[in-house]
Design an enzyme around this catalytic site. Structure first.
Site, PDB file in Angstrom:
ATOM      1  N   CYS A 197      49.325-114.328 -17.448  1.00  0.00           N
ATOM      2  CA  CYS A 197      50.087-113.641 -16.539  1.00  0.00           C
ATOM      3  C   CYS A 197      50.528-112.382 -17.281  1.00  0.00           C
ATOM      4  O   CYS A 197      50.793-111.445 -16.853  1.00  0.00           O
ATOM      5  CB  CYS A 197      50.803-114.353 -15.556  1.00  0.00           C
ATOM      6  SG  CYS A 197      50.628-116.093 -15.393  1.00  0.00           S
ATOM      7  N   SER A 227      47.620-127.536  -9.463  1.00  0.00           N
ATOM      8  CA  SER A 227      46.432-126.851  -9.258  1.00  0.00           C
ATOM      9  C   SER A 227      44.982-127.400  -9.755  1.00  0.00           C
ATOM     10  O   SER A 227      45.147-128.057 -10.906  1.00  0.00           O
ATOM     11  CB  SER A 227      46.668-125.272  -9.814  1.00  0.00           C
ATOM     12  OG  SER A 227      45.670-124.557  -9.612  1.00  0.00           O
TER      13      SER A 227
HETATM   14  C1  LIG Z   1      48.695-121.813 -13.826  1.00  0.00           C
HETATM   15  C2  LIG Z   1      50.131-122.084 -13.202  1.00  0.00           C
HETATM   16  C3  LIG Z   1      50.503-121.897 -12.141  1.00  0.00           C
HETATM   17  C4  LIG Z   1      49.706-121.017 -11.222  1.00  0.00           C
HETATM   18  O1  LIG Z   1      48.566-121.819 -10.253  1.00  0.00           O
HETATM   19  P1  LIG Z   1      47.447-121.152  -9.842  1.00  0.00           P
HETATM   20  O2  LIG Z   1      46.665-122.309  -9.220  1.00  0.00           O
HETATM   21  O3  LIG Z   1      46.630-120.332 -10.655  1.00  0.00           O
HETATM   22  O4  LIG Z   1      48.031-120.170  -8.726  1.00  0.00           O
HETATM   23  C5  LIG Z   1      51.828-122.153 -11.931  1.00  0.00           C
HETATM   24  N1  LIG Z   1      52.427-122.930 -12.596  1.00  0.00           N
HETATM   25  C6  LIG Z   1      52.309-123.097 -13.933  1.00  0.00           C
HETATM   26  C7  LIG Z   1      53.000-123.903 -14.668  1.00  0.00           C
HETATM   27  C8  LIG Z   1      50.941-122.832 -14.184  1.00  0.00           C
HETATM   28  O5  LIG Z   1      50.549-123.065 -15.500  1.00  0.00           O
END
Ligand SMILES: *Cc1c(COP(=O)(O)O)cnc(C)c1O
Length: 396
Positions: free
Chosen positions: A326, A200
């Site tokens: 989250c 991401s």
């Molecule tokens: C932040 C995160 C995600 C989600 O990524 P987004 O781009 O915010 O949807 C998934 N997995 C892990 C381990 C993360 O830290």
């Protein structure tokens, strides 16, 4: 108070100034639709392909193995849901772990309701899976192993290379949620036998709302969003040129600075750990002491509530997190910490700090001083702490 000490880089990072500068022309100047045929749009098309190459090179992949998504959550959803569909003839069993991000765990829950069998591997007190347990869990009908590269709450790194080797030997696909690791620690999809990988942009100083799914050549994967023919017909929707350019720029920045940024954060992290553990009694580090993300710290401050700590740190201008972004807002204890054997009480007394290459030693010193003050204050109001101290005196 104008001071801001940002120690929540696992939740999101600041976009690097240079990354933003590279994105800007694609809003107001080269704003053509990369899928259009005329020359004007081809500037945008070329920028997207340059970004794809940069995103690929960070993990030793080739550009055509990279699909741009709306972020890590979409990449996780796509990998799991698509493999279940395309490999249905082989079976419907997935192996994952108890400490995955909710983008994996919620997807698994949903797939389970649709008839997919899921094995959730335990982790030890450091947050590591057991390779033996993994090997034993593999069956004839296992189609996928999905284990995160690094945990977002406690920073523990999994033995990704060994997991990849086991998956490869048994002919099972290997997906890894590398959102916390991509651009922070070295990853080579070939050396580690990774078939699918999620990352991401906003976790490595790129923009929010853009990510990648790496898909090894030869891995069968269907479309995730149906519509236009973008991303070789697998992910429809007008291409997010500025976001993708930003993701590529962030990947290049990370590649060029990885070793330096990693060593710098590791040394600040270890300094932070040493100071907290020596200056604040009844405090414990969560996660593996050395096999952990360069910038991650997670502590349990016994007899102090994590939520209260976050609020008082905020009043002192310090951003930290209890549980993951989250999970905060909900009062349920972290599924990661409880899987590692912490009681609900200990999990509720835990705080995560996450550094970046912009974090300074001075910020750490201020944070430790504030922590000392705040933890002492919270413990002073804790009846449990008073009883604990009295018990200690009586037994002497
Ligand atoms: C932040 C995160 C995600 C989600 O990524 P987004 O781009 O915010 O949807 C998934 N997995 C892990 C381990 C993360 O830290």
């Amino acid at each position: 108070m104008s001071r801001l000490i940002y120690l929540d880089n696992a939740a999101t990072t600041r976009v690097k100034d240079d990354v933003l500068q590279q994105m800007l022309p694609y809003f107001t100047q080269s704003y053509g639709n990369p899928s259009s045929v005329y020359g004007f749009a081809q500037e945008a098309r070329a920028a997207v392909e340059k970004a794809r190459t940069r995103a690929a090179e960070l993990i030793g992949a080739t550009p055509h193995e990279i699909y741009f998504t709306s972020g890590g959550s979409e990449a996780d959803n796509w990998a799991l849901k698509s493999v279940v569909k395309t490999y249905a003839a082989k079976g419907k069993h997935i192996i994952t772990s108890k400490i995955e991000h909710s983008a994996i765990l919620k997807t698994c829950e949903k797939l389970h309701n649709e008839g997919v069998e899921i094995t959730y591997l335990d982790v030890d007190e450091n947050g590591k899976i057991s390779l033996e347990e993994l090997s034993n869990a593999i069956r004839e009908d296992t189609i996928l192993i999905s284990i995160m590269t690094a945990n977002n709450e406690v920073g523990t790194l999994q033995p990704i290379k060994e997991i990849g080797r086991i998956a490869h030997e048994k002919g099972v696909l290997f997906h890894t949620d590398a959102v916390q690791a991509y651009g922070h620690i070295p990853i080579d999809v070939n050396e580690f036998n990774i078939d699918l990988l999620s990352a991401s942009g906003h976790k490595l100083h790129g923009p929010k709302g853009v990510g990648i799914l790496y898909v090894r050549t030869g891995t069968q994967i269907g479309s995730f969003i149906d519509g236009g023919a973008q991303e070789r017909g697998r992910r429809a929707g007008t291409i997010n040129t500025p976001g993708i350019v930003g993701m590529g720029a962030a990947a290049l920045y990370a590649k060029e600075n990885l070793i330096k940024a990693k060593e710098q954060q590791e040394s600040l992290r270890d300094y932070f750990i040493k100071k907290v553990l020596s200056d604040i009694p009844y405090t414990k580090l969560n996660g593996h002491v050395s096999d952990r993300l360069p910038g991650n710290l997670n502590f349990t401050f016994s007899f102090a509530s994590g939520e209260s700590l976050i609020i008082l740190l905020d009043q002192a201008g310090i951003c930290a997190s209890s549980g993951s972004a989250c999970a905060s807002g909900s009062t349920s204890p972290s599924h990661v910490l409880t899987a590692m054997g912490l009681s609900e009480k200990q999990a509720g007394s835990s705080v995560r700090f996450s550094l970046s290459d912009e974090t300074t030693k001075e910020e750490i010193d201020i944070t430790v001083e504030e922590l000392k003050r705040i933890v002492t204050k919270l413990r002073g109001m804790s009846l449990e702490y008073k009883n604990f101290l009295n018990d200690g005196l009586q037994s002497k």
